[in-house]
Write a protein that holds these residues in place. Structure first.
Motif, short mmCIF file in Angstrom:
data_model
loop_
_atom_site.label_atom_id
_atom_site.label_comp_id
_atom_site.label_asym_id
_atom_site.label_seq_id
_atom_site.Cartn_x
_atom_site.Cartn_y
_atom_site.Cartn_z
N GLN A 1 0.81 -0.70 0.14
CA GLN A 1 -0.24 0.34 -0.17
C GLN A 1 0.64 1.10 -0.15
O GLN A 1 0.47 2.28 -0.86
N ARG A 2 1.61 1.13 0.43
CA ARG A 2 3.14 2.53 0.85
C ARG A 2 4.15 2.83 -0.84
O ARG A 2 3.40 3.58 -0.91
N PHE A 3 3.42 1.80 -1.51
CA PHE A 3 4.28 1.79 -2.41
C PHE A 3 3.49 2.18 -3.48
O PHE A 3 3.54 3.31 -4.53
N ALA A 4 2.45 1.92 -3.16
CA ALA A 4 1.10 2.23 -4.33
C ALA A 4 1.11 3.98 -4.05
O ALA A 4 0.63 4.50 -5.49
N GLN A 5 0.86 4.46 -2.29
CA GLN A 5 0.79 5.79 -2.15
C GLN A 5 2.05 6.45 -3.00
O GLN A 5 1.46 7.05 -3.39
N GLU A 6 2.78 6.22 -3.08
CA GLU A 6 3.63 6.76 -3.13
C GLU A 6 3.90 6.95 -4.56
O GLU A 6 4.91 8.13 -5.44
N MET A 7 4.00 5.51 -5.68
CA MET A 7 3.88 6.25 -7.02
C MET A 7 2.62 6.28 -7.32
O MET A 7 3.14 7.88 -8.37
N ARG A 8 1.91 6.70 -6.62
CA ARG A 8 0.46 7.95 -7.05
C ARG A 8 1.36 9.64 -7.53
O ARG A 8 0.78 10.32 -7.83
N ALA A 9 1.31 9.11 -6.13
CA ALA A 9 2.20 11.07 -5.64
C ALA A 9 2.94 11.02 -6.39
O ALA A 9 3.20 12.43 -7.14
N ALA A 10 4.22 10.32 -6.63
CA ALA A 10 5.47 10.82 -7.95
C ALA A 10 4.88 11.44 -8.91
O ALA A 10 5.70 12.00 -9.48
N ALA A 11 3.56 10.32 -9.10
CA ALA A 11 3.45 10.36 -10.20
C ALA A 11 2.67 11.55 -10.86
O ALA A 11 3.11 12.84 -11.71
#
Length: 222
Positions: free
Chosen positions: A157-167
């Motif tokens: 979940q943390r991986f996905a959250q940061e991937m979205r924020a960075a995108a």
């Protein structure tokens, strides 16, 4: 690696491939803002073949399964995406060959290797408005979660959250690689299609994570 590790790998590959096929039009529309619009089509043609061939991929190891996917991607995804995504998967497979289990540290190492391969193949740097601007920060976040002792669900979940924020942060960048770079300053104001695609895929894996077979084998640190 164990049979559980192979099952988790198959689950992730199937989830990613199915989502890419499902989001073909969306990814193409994202790319069309400042690119040529073929990103969704190119990815979908390759990953629909991954879905078709996945039942026949080797199951003796995680590395063998990912390498088979890399070969499919490299040969079936058109344009510049084929070499870029194929290299990422291949580098991840090479790293998996030397690992004993698919724990958090291994997953982070595989993602680092993928990013390094993509960077070398595409001659891109962080800040050039490419998928690296999402992948690298998300991998950093995953590594931090693993080091903090997060279980696999929390780490994913943390991986996905940061991937979205960075995108989303790529919206502020000017494209310096690929066809989008031809737009110059006009590329500022819209996110990178590849970065957003990674966010969509990471979120889909996170949403489906409880459905996996293989327990909590990945990506928690052992």
């Amino acid at each position: 690696m164990s049979a559980a590790d192979v099952n988790v790998t198959r689950f992730v590959l199937e989830t990613v491939a199915a989502e890419i096929v499902e989001k073909e039009t969306y990814f193409g529309d994202l790319d069309a803002v400042v690119g040529d619009g073929d990103f969704g089509f190119s990815l979908a043609r390759g990953f629909e073949k991954v879905l078709e061939d996945l039942p026949d991929y080797p199951t003796q190891s995680v590395a063998a399964m990912i390498q088979a996917a890399a070969m499919t991607i490299s040969s079936r995804v058109g344009g510049t995406s084929g070499p870029i995504w194929g290299t990422g998967f291949l580098r991840a497979a090479m790293t998996a060959k030397t690992a004993e289990s698919l724990d958090g540290a291994t997953v982070v190492s595989m993602l680092r290797a993928a990013a390094e391969g993509i960077q070398a193949r595409g001659k891109a740097e962080l800040g050039d408005k490419t998928l690296l601007d999402a992948l690298v920060p998300a991998t950093d976040a995953l590594e931090e979660a693993v080091a903090a002792g997060a279980d696999s669900s929390a780490a994913v979940q943390r991986f996905a959250q940061e991937m979205r924020a960075a995108a989303e942060r790529t919206t502020q960048l000017q494209a310096r690689r690929g066809r989008a770079s031809y737009s110059g300053e006009r590329s500022i104001g819209s996110p990178d299609a590849g970065a957003v695609a990674l966010a969509v895929l990471a979120e889909r894996v996170a949403d489906r994570w409880p459905e996996r077979q293989g327990g909590d084998a990945s990506p928690r640190k052992e």
